[in-house]
Design an enzyme around this catalytic site. Structure first.
Site, mmCIF file in Angstrom:
data_model
loop_
_atom_site.group_PDB
_atom_site.id
_atom_site.type_symbol
_atom_site.label_atom_id
_atom_site.label_comp_id
_atom_site.label_asym_id
_atom_site.label_seq_id
_atom_site.Cartn_x
_atom_site.Cartn_y
_atom_site.Cartn_z
ATOM 1 C CD GLU A 76 4.156 -5.280 6.826
ATOM 2 O OE1 GLU A 76 5.076 -6.091 6.984
ATOM 3 O OE2 GLU A 76 3.110 -5.289 7.508
ATOM 4 C CG ASP B 245 -30.391 11.094 -20.655
ATOM 5 O OD1 ASP B 245 -31.487 10.512 -20.772
ATOM 6 O OD2 ASP B 245 -30.203 12.251 -21.034
ATOM 7 C CG ASP C 90 -23.053 13.273 -22.827
ATOM 8 O OD1 ASP C 90 -23.883 13.946 -22.195
ATOM 9 O OD2 ASP C 90 -23.340 12.666 -23.881
ATOM 10 C CG ASP D 176 -25.068 14.712 -17.457
ATOM 11 O OD1 ASP D 176 -26.231 14.690 -17.016
ATOM 12 O OD2 ASP D 176 -24.780 14.441 -18.632
ATOM 13 C CG ASN E 230 1.832 -15.695 12.235
ATOM 14 O OD1 ASN E 230 1.622 -16.886 12.403
ATOM 15 N ND2 ASN E 230 2.198 -15.202 11.061
ATOM 16 C CG ASP F 74 5.536 -7.626 3.753
ATOM 17 O OD1 ASP F 74 4.435 -8.106 4.114
ATOM 18 O OD2 ASP F 74 6.187 -6.807 4.420
#
Length: 951
Positions: free
Chosen positions: A314, A357, A673, A677, A741, A770
């Site tokens: 969790e 490139d 860029d 692209d 467990n 946790d």
């Protein structure tokens, strides 16, 4: 002045205009053909016709997506399978009045949905950058009636329609995709579309040029596109596409922006469904087994839900977010890398193919002169000097907005040449203001060598050599894409009545203007082809003497020239590229080059940097776009995996190649860029762009680099592997412990007359575990994690957690025997409370052991380096021992334990630690790579940018 056209690709002539604009497939329409197809004319549309078309086509605005309301975005986050199961478990816990469990689970679900919806909200803002690149008004030519003269007026861009005739002037933004009808010295900036900073020459074509039919759209001079801007000159154009039909809008189409599931999403989804199968089976099994063997009914439902929750990691949303956020913050602080989408940091760590490139990444985005030779392929410095005469006076007399990169390279080479030759002419003092003056330098070599000097490659200076400073400019015929040459007309003081024409440009165009027979022309073309195949870019140089005159010079005067020779240029590899490529190769990241350049040029740069294909494609080591077009998607998967260089690529080719790599099981990153692209950025698992990329690309990319530098990508990859390594360690350790467990509790629940642990005790145990697990987000993973791509594979996890989970269950069941022996005299509620306390203590102690001993690493030093985990494990063990002895113990249904239990438990834990260590070592031998050499270790631990020599 480019000597060859950029990316070639299928001719999409109309570029979003009606299909009738292109009369024949693969041809380039003339302005007259376009006007006829659009039912327009050079005098513009009638006002009434424009209104009719506007009503039919709609306003010329970019399509906008409706914003998703925040509540809807929040609820949409529940589609994640793991989050959905957690929500169901939380609701079931509330129904059976297990309020503590329900509150914890529902809080974690809310946190997960909040994080996911926040990321989606950030991604939805990307369309805002489009508005900054689009014009607001335009000058249009229209008529009130058939008999009235055309009139220019400013109108909102939204009122433009296909067929409108518009004027373009310096500083104007192009409001739509247009074809030029007339142009006068027109140059435009297309950086928002192509990423190239230099302005591009545009020209109207009165006659169709078959040579341009196969060129890429941005290489054709008659087209201007929405999103570009006028740098100089003026023009008149007809609109062929508006709204969402423009190339600019198509590149950022909402459908193109819908990236498929990333590597992180696929991994988490696969692991989630594996856990879901376990969790869905657990409660029914517990209920049926207890009902059949013990006669218990729905009173065991809270315990069954608690067992299912105990199997659930969790804390996964919290661990993932914290680990990735810490890695992203460290990258931004120390590496200048901004991670916009947190899961993209994991994807960077999993990347095993990086596509990019070559320009500006592998090379320094500037060519240098490699050699100047005569027609016999002998070094001749005068060929370079005549080229410099042309470049110098073209820059001055043509009043270009910026110097061309090839002209800059020629002028720099002459400066270096004259500085290297005794008695040379020195620097060219007449260069135009604003053109960067570079000092004389040697031509850089490759593979770490210093390389030959300009004087060596161009030949020795001869007596009476050409001195560019001695000539005076008269006129210039600038370069244009149709003629493919530039001519400077100069005169030398003391030579009255004589003008010298110096022409420079593409080899074929210059040879066509020279006086020579066909055999000589073929020989020179063959020589040029051999040089181009070796990766050199070529400029041919020719000249002719003419009688001086007062009239203007025209292209008709470019005839009967004398061929002088060839100037060969090559790209300069970036200083850090070779070392960065070596580091990426050691990390298991293969680099592939997707470029629009000539195949020879791309292959030369890659060979200089040591990029080699792992296997031949059956054609050539360099795959061209023409070959890609002939391959099916299935065939392209194999070719894309083996090849290293793809040349002549259009944006569509790049996206298709990236998609093929992903279809072949590769986790792919793409560095780009320009707007061109965007398709490939969306197709990749993780999109990367430099800080100076256009706005819309920065918004679409997942990762933004301070500089377009491979060393920055290496730092980002290392950060991604650190974060992913911690997440993987958390999942392996937590799931194996939880599974053990659960198996033990299910077995004990069937053997005991009471529940082995109360739901409240399961909840407290989970909360303690946790809290300790938060240390995974702050751990420093071993160096072995950094040496290979990190992938969260469900099958690998299933094998790992099953093997180590069974080992953990064996320890738990052994503890069951210890408790039976230590508590054989206890009875009633006291016996149950003592049993609960004993198992509670053993569970936390075994989980603490698992946290320390399952932290993988090749050496003891690496495992000892897990400081946060060791501290958290010690705290968890202390809580497990002390809690039943505190006043909180009786409140949770636990009592103190006899000393005999702790002695026997110590023996069980000792045997468990030995078995766990042996199993871990066997796992490492089978699944972890061999230890690398010392150099790789140093690289793996380095977070700073590594500067190295060019190779």
């Amino acid at each position: 002045m480019p000597e060859s056209s950029p990316a070639a690709g299928p001719g999409r002539v109309a570029l979003g205009a009606p299909a009738s604009v292109a009369p024949l497939p693969g041809t380039v329409p003339t302005p007259l053909q376009t006007l006829r197809a659009l039912d327009s004319g050079p005098r513009g549309l009638l006002e009434a016709e424009a209104e009719i078309r506007l009503a039919r086509t709609g306003e010329n605005v970019l399509p906008a997506r409706r914003p998703v309301p925040w509540p809807r975005r929040f609820l949409r986050s529940l589609r994640d399978p793991f989050t959905s199961v957690l929500l169901c478990l939380g609701l079931v816990s509330a129904l059976v009045t297990a309020w503590g469990t329900a509150c914890v689970i529902l809080a974690l679900v809310a946190m997960s949905c909040l994080l996911r919806s926040t990321e989606e909200h950030r991604a939805d803002r990307s369309t805002a950058a489009l508005r900054e690149l689009v014009a607001t008004t335009a000058t249009v030519v229209r008529r009130a009636s058939d008999d009235s003269p055309p009139r220019e007026r400013e109108v909102p861009v939204g009122d433009l329609v296909p067929g409108d005739v518009i004027r373009l002037r310096p500083g104007d933004l192009v409001p739509a995709d247009v074809q030029l009808l007339r142009a006068d010295g027109l140059t435009v900036h297309q950086s928002a579309l192509t990423g190239e900073s230099a302005p591009v020459v545009k020209q109207a074509l009165d006659v169709a040029d078959p040579a341009l039919s196969g060129a890429g759209p941005f290489a054709q001079p008659q087209w201007c596109f929405q999103g570009s801007s006028v740098a100089s000159g003026s023009g008149t154009a007809v609109i062929v596409a508006t709204r969402g039909e423009t190339r600019f809008a198509t590149a950022h189409d909402g459908r193109a922006g819908q990236r498929g599931a990333s590597a992180f999403d696929r991994s988490v989804r696969g692991i989630s469904w594996t856990l879901i199968r376990f969790m869905l089976l657990t409660p029914p099994l517990v209920l049926m087994a207890n009902a059949a063997l013990r006669g218990r009914g729905l009173e065991t439902l809270p315990f069954a839900v608690a067992v299912a929750v105990g199997l659930t990691p969790e804390m996964l949303p919290v661990i993932v977010t914290t680990a990735l956020a810490r890695g992203a913050a460290r990258l931004a602080r120390t590496g200048g890398v901004i991670v916009k989408r947190l899961p993209a940091l994991h994807d960077l760590g999993a990347v095993n193919v990086l596509c990019l490139d070559k320009t500006g990444t592998l090379t320094e985005d500037r060519p240098v002169v490699a050699a100047a030779t005569d027609g016999g392929d002998r070094p001749d410095p005068d060929v370079l000097r005549w080229a410099a005469v042309n470049a110098l006076w073209t820059l001055q007399l043509a009043e270009l907005p910026a110097a061309d990169a090839l002209d800059e390279a020629v002028l720099d080479a002459v400066e270096a040449l004259d500085g290297a030759v005794p008695g040379g002419g020195g620097a060219l003092d007449k260069r135009v203001p604003g053109v960067a003056d570079a000092p004389g330098e040697a031509v850089p070599g490759v593979a770490g060598t210093d390389g030959p000097s300009v004087a060596d490659t161009c030949g020795p200076s001869a007596a009476g050599a050409v001195d560019p400073d001695a000539y005076e400019g008269v006129a210039v015929l600038p370069f244009d894409p149709v003629r493919r040459v530039a001519t400077a007309v100069v005169r030398r003081p003391g030579r009255l009545g004589v003008h010298t024409l110096v022409t420079k440009g593409s080899v074929e165009a210059v040879l066509d203007r020279c006086a020579m027979d066909a055999d000589e022309r073929d020989r020179l073309l063959a020589l040029a082809d051999r040089k181009a195949a070796s990766g050199l870019r070529l400029l041919a140089v020719a000249r002719a003497d003419r009688a001086s005159r007062a009239g203007a010079y025209t292209p008709a005067d470019e005839r009967g020239l004398t061929f002088l020779g060839l100037v060969a240029l090559r790209d300069v590899p970036a200083l850090s590229a070779a070392d960065a490529l070596e580091v990426l190769a050691r990390r298991g990241v293969r680099v592939k080059v997707l470029t629009g350049d000539h195949p020879g040029t791309a292959a030369r740069v890659c060979a200089d940097l040591g990029l080699r294909p792992e296997g031949r494609t059956g054609h050539d080591d360099v795959v061209t776009a023409e070959l890609v077009d002939t391959l099916s998607d299935a065939e392209l998967v194999g070719v894309a995996d083996r090849a290293v260089v793809f040349a002549r690529c259009t944006p569509e080719h790049k996206a298709r190649i990236v998609s093929a790599l992903r279809a072949g099981g590769r986790t792919t990153g793409f560095l780009g860029d320009g707007v061109n692209d965007l398709p490939a950025l969306h197709a990749a698992d993780v999109g990367i762009c430099p800080r100076h990329a256009v706005d819309v690309v920065r918004e679409a990319a997942d990762v933004v680099l301070a500089e377009k530098d491979l060393t920055a990508i290496d730092r980002a990859v290392v950060a991604g592997r650190r974060s992913s390594g911690n997440i993987a360690a958390y999942l392996r350790i937590t799931l194996s412990s939880n599974l053990g467990n659960v198996i033990a509790m299910l077995t004990a629940g069937l053997m005991l007359p009471f529940l082995p642990m109360l739901p409240a005790q399961v909840l407290v145990q989970n909360l303690c575990f946790d809290a300790a697990q938060l240390a995974f987000a702050f751990d420093r993973p071993p160096a072995s994690v950094l040496r290979r791509p990190t992938a969260l594979r469900p099958r690998d996890f299933l094998r790992f957690i099953t093997g180590f989970g069974l080992l953990n269950a064996a320890a738990d069941l052994a503890t069951f025997g210890v408790l039976a022996l230590a508590l054989h005299n206890a009875s009633g509620d006291g016996g149950e409370a003592a049993f609960h306390a004993g198992w509670f203590t053993e569970n936390l102690l075994t989980q603490a052991l698992v946290m320390v001993l399952l932290r993988t690493g090749r050496s003891a030093a690496e495992r000892r380096a897990g400081g946060p985990l060791r501290a958290a494990a010690a705290g968890l063990a202390a809580v497990g021992v002390a809690l039943p002895l505190t006043p909180l113990g009786p409140l949770l249904g636990m009592s103190a334990l006899p000393l005999l239990y702790y002695l026997l438990l110590g023996s069980v834990l000792g045997l468990y630690a030995v078995g766990l260590t042996a199993a871990r070592r066997r796992y490492e031998r089978r699944h972890l790579p061999d230890a690398p050499d010392a150099a790789t270790e140093r690289v793996g631990e380095s977070w700073g940018a590594r500067s190295g020599r060019t190779r």
